[in-house]
Design a protein around this motif. Structure first.
Motif, PDB file in Angstrom:
ATOM      1  N   LEU A 180       0.822  -1.121  -0.065  1.00 42.76           N
ATOM      2  CA  LEU A 180       0.325  -0.174  -0.054  1.00 42.76           C
ATOM      3  C   LEU A 180       0.963   1.295   0.058  1.00 42.76           C
ATOM      4  O   LEU A 180       0.749   2.169  -0.718  1.00 42.76           O
ATOM      5  N   LYS A 181       1.929   1.236   0.842  1.00 44.51           N
ATOM      6  CA  LYS A 181       2.776   2.323   0.912  1.00 44.51           C
ATOM      7  C   LYS A 181       3.528   2.694  -0.740  1.00 44.51           C
ATOM      8  O   LYS A 181       3.524   3.540  -1.050  1.00 44.51           O
ATOM      9  N   LEU A 182       4.187   1.608  -1.190  1.00 45.35           N
ATOM     10  CA  LEU A 182       4.574   1.534  -2.415  1.00 45.35           C
ATOM     11  C   LEU A 182       3.570   2.123  -3.601  1.00 45.35           C
ATOM     12  O   LEU A 182       4.005   3.008  -4.255  1.00 45.35           O
ATOM     13  N   ALA A 183       2.343   1.602  -3.514  1.00 48.15           N
ATOM     14  CA  ALA A 183       1.278   1.928  -4.381  1.00 48.15           C
ATOM     15  C   ALA A 183       1.136   3.616  -4.206  1.00 48.15           C
ATOM     16  O   ALA A 183       0.600   4.361  -5.277  1.00 48.15           O
ATOM     17  N   GLN A 184       1.091   3.913  -3.087  1.00 50.28           N
ATOM     18  CA  GLN A 184       0.775   5.374  -2.670  1.00 50.28           C
ATOM     19  C   GLN A 184       1.909   6.302  -3.266  1.00 50.28           C
ATOM     20  O   GLN A 184       1.642   7.303  -3.656  1.00 50.28           O
ATOM     21  N   LYS A 185       3.132   5.843  -3.204  1.00 47.75           N
ATOM     22  CA  LYS A 185       4.238   6.696  -3.687  1.00 47.75           C
ATOM     23  C   LYS A 185       4.048   6.715  -4.869  1.00 47.75           C
ATOM     24  O   LYS A 185       4.337   7.690  -5.828  1.00 47.75           O
ATOM     25  N   LEU A 186       3.799   5.398  -5.917  1.00 47.38           N
ATOM     26  CA  LEU A 186       3.564   5.505  -7.310  1.00 47.38           C
ATOM     27  C   LEU A 186       2.568   6.551  -7.717  1.00 47.38           C
ATOM     28  O   LEU A 186       2.635   7.171  -8.760  1.00 47.38           O
ATOM     29  N   ALA A 187       1.373   6.582  -7.039  1.00 44.58           N
ATOM     30  CA  ALA A 187       0.208   7.308  -7.121  1.00 44.58           C
ATOM     31  C   ALA A 187       0.445   8.933  -7.147  1.00 44.58           C
ATOM     32  O   ALA A 187       0.209   9.448  -7.904  1.00 44.58           O
ATOM     33  N   ASP A 188       1.226   9.156  -6.001  1.00 44.88           N
ATOM     34  CA  ASP A 188       1.931  10.456  -5.958  1.00 44.88           C
ATOM     35  C   ASP A 188       2.814  10.817  -7.424  1.00 44.88           C
ATOM     36  O   ASP A 188       2.400  11.993  -7.786  1.00 44.88           O
ATOM     37  N   GLN A 209       2.011  13.736  -9.931  1.00 49.13           N
ATOM     38  CA  GLN A 209       2.766  15.017 -10.356  1.00 49.13           C
ATOM     39  C   GLN A 209       3.248  14.955 -11.962  1.00 49.13           C
ATOM     40  O   GLN A 209       4.075  15.739 -12.165  1.00 49.13           O
ATOM     41  N   GLY A 210       2.546  13.948 -12.552  1.00 45.43           N
ATOM     42  CA  GLY A 210       3.159  13.917 -14.135  1.00 45.43           C
ATOM     43  C   GLY A 210       4.590  13.252 -14.037  1.00 45.43           C
ATOM     44  O   GLY A 210       5.292  13.473 -14.990  1.00 45.43           O
ATOM     45  N   ASN A 211       5.228  12.565 -13.099  1.00 45.28           N
ATOM     46  CA  ASN A 211       6.595  12.378 -13.321  1.00 45.28           C
ATOM     47  C   ASN A 211       6.831  10.862 -13.169  1.00 45.28           C
ATOM     48  O   ASN A 211       8.158  10.513 -12.906  1.00 45.28           O
ATOM     49  N   LEU A 212       5.789  10.077 -13.374  1.00 44.16           N
ATOM     50  CA  LEU A 212       5.818   8.364 -13.325  1.00 44.16           C
ATOM     51  C   LEU A 212       6.701   7.973 -14.574  1.00 44.16           C
ATOM     52  O   LEU A 212       6.263   8.343 -15.597  1.00 44.16           O
ATOM     53  N   ARG A 213       7.748   7.290 -14.041  1.00 40.98           N
ATOM     54  CA  ARG A 213       8.562   6.693 -15.200  1.00 40.98           C
ATOM     55  C   ARG A 213       8.151   5.236 -15.667  1.00 40.98           C
ATOM     56  O   ARG A 213       7.503   4.487 -14.730  1.00 40.98           O
TER      57      ARG A 213
END
Length: 376
Positions: free
Chosen positions: A6-14, A18-22
């Motif tokens: 859940l923590k990892l998923a939240q970091k990815l969602a954040d 921000q438009g910065n997902l690799r």
């Protein structure tokens, strides 16, 4: 879903918000304005043929290196290449690493000691910063290419001082003021470390790098040479005094505890070094094309790009959120262009990073510039 997921998923969602997902992408069939294959060696038929011929001469080569250099992975072939590298770059000794990242981490985590001080250019590679983080020395950034900021910070240094820069910077393509840096480092007897990742192959009489081009080999403590860019291969080397090589063999953890480069990679580097002195036309051609791209971009009043420095150019837009749609539009027109987003670069400096290669043509550059004009 577990708490950790859940923590990892939240970091990815954040990051996505921000438009910065690799994300990983392939680029089959697109015109290359993205890769670091400046001289076209990675796709060179001549280099491929040389490698095949050299492999056929090796009677007992293995697919893998089978172990670290200190165990089963060391070979006469590897040591011969290191001697060749040292001679080519006018250094006492060289030590191979598996990549430029591994080399920077191995050098900077091992050599500066507790009580020492490192000053590094704020625009340095992530690998430089990560190596420094693993060191027990104190470390401070100085403003990009600012000799005055460095001078001021050197006044407060303790222990042995190290100054770390890149000769050519990977985002703006600008050069470090190496001659002036050598002078600044003299009074405090600071050891100057230069990462030549984006200079090897392109500068110097035989592509030795910017340090050699400026005649500063003996003034620089250590140079990091990366082979996955203009050399078209894989791996890296640290060149410098022989005692530095011995020290790294004993204390550089990223060298000691990793499997060595296999014979194929070592032979590929040997062959690339065989071709490198003869690529005068390619070096001139890629710079000519870079000059042309810069001129054409600057003919459009609304396009803002980095000053003309090297084969690396960056194009900026007013809103970073426009970068990914712009890159996608250019890809749809057949150009392999990638946006560089925060945190790879600081917020507010997001850009399209354009790379010129010796195999690009003026017609391709014209098409790229027209496409950028249409979509900005």
């Amino acid at each position: 879903m577990s708490k950790v997921l859940l923590k990892l998923a939240q970091k990815l969602a954040d990051r996505e918000a921000q438009g910065n997902l690799r994300q990983l992408k392939t680029a089959a069939g697109l015109t290359d304005f993205c890769s670091n294959d400046y001289l076209g060696l990675a796709r060179s038929d001549k280099l491929k043929k040389l490698i095949r011929e050299e492999l056929e001469k090796q009677e007992h080569w293995t697919v893998g290196a089978t172990g670290s250099r200190l165990l089963s992975g060391n070979t006469a072939l590897t040591e011969d290449l290191e001697k060749q590298i040292a001679m080519y770059h006018q250094a006492e000794a060289a030590l191979l690493y598996n990549s430029g990242y591994v080399a920077n981490v191995g050098l900077l985590s091992a050599v500066p000691q507790r009580g020492d001080t490192i000053f590094y250019d704020e625009a340095s590679h992530a690998s430089i910063k990560d190596g420094i983080r693993l060191s027990f020395a104190k470390a401070y950034p100085f403003r990009h290419n600012s000799l005055e900021d460095l001078r001021q910070k050197l006044k407060h240094a303790a222990g042995q001082v190290f100054v770390v820069v890149e000769s050519v910077y990977s985002m703006d393509g600008d050069k470090a003021p190496l001659q002036e840096l050598v002078e600044v480092c003299q009074e405090p007897e600071a050891a100057l470390i230069v990462d030549e990742a984006h200079a090897v192959g392109l500068y110097g009489p035989k592509g030795e790098g910017l340090t050699t081009a400026l005649g500063l080999d003996k003034e620089v403590f250590a140079r990091v040479l990366t082979y996955g860019k203009a050399m078209g291969c894989h791996g890296a080397a640290i060149v410098g005094p022989a005692i530095l090589r011995d020290f790294l063999i004993n204390f550089s953890r990223s060298f000691i505890y990793t499997t060595a480069l296999p014979a194929h990679d070592v032979l590929a580097l040997q062959c690339a070094y065989h071709l490198l002195p003869h690529l005068h036309e390619e070096r001139a051609q890629v710079q000519k094309l870079a000059d042309y791209l810069y001129k054409e971009l600057n003919n459009a009043a609304h396009i803002r790009c980095t000053p003309q420095h090297s084969v690396i150019l960056s194009v900026f837009v007013h809103d970073a959120q426009q970068l990914k749609p712009l890159a996608l539009a250019l890809q749809n027109e057949g150009f392999d262009i990638r946006p560089v987003m925060s945190p790879t670069v600081p917020k507010g400096t997001e850009r399209l990073r354009l790379i010129v290669h010796t195999f690009n043509t003026q017609q391709e550059i014209d098409g790229l510039v027209q496409a950028i004009k249409r979509h900005t």
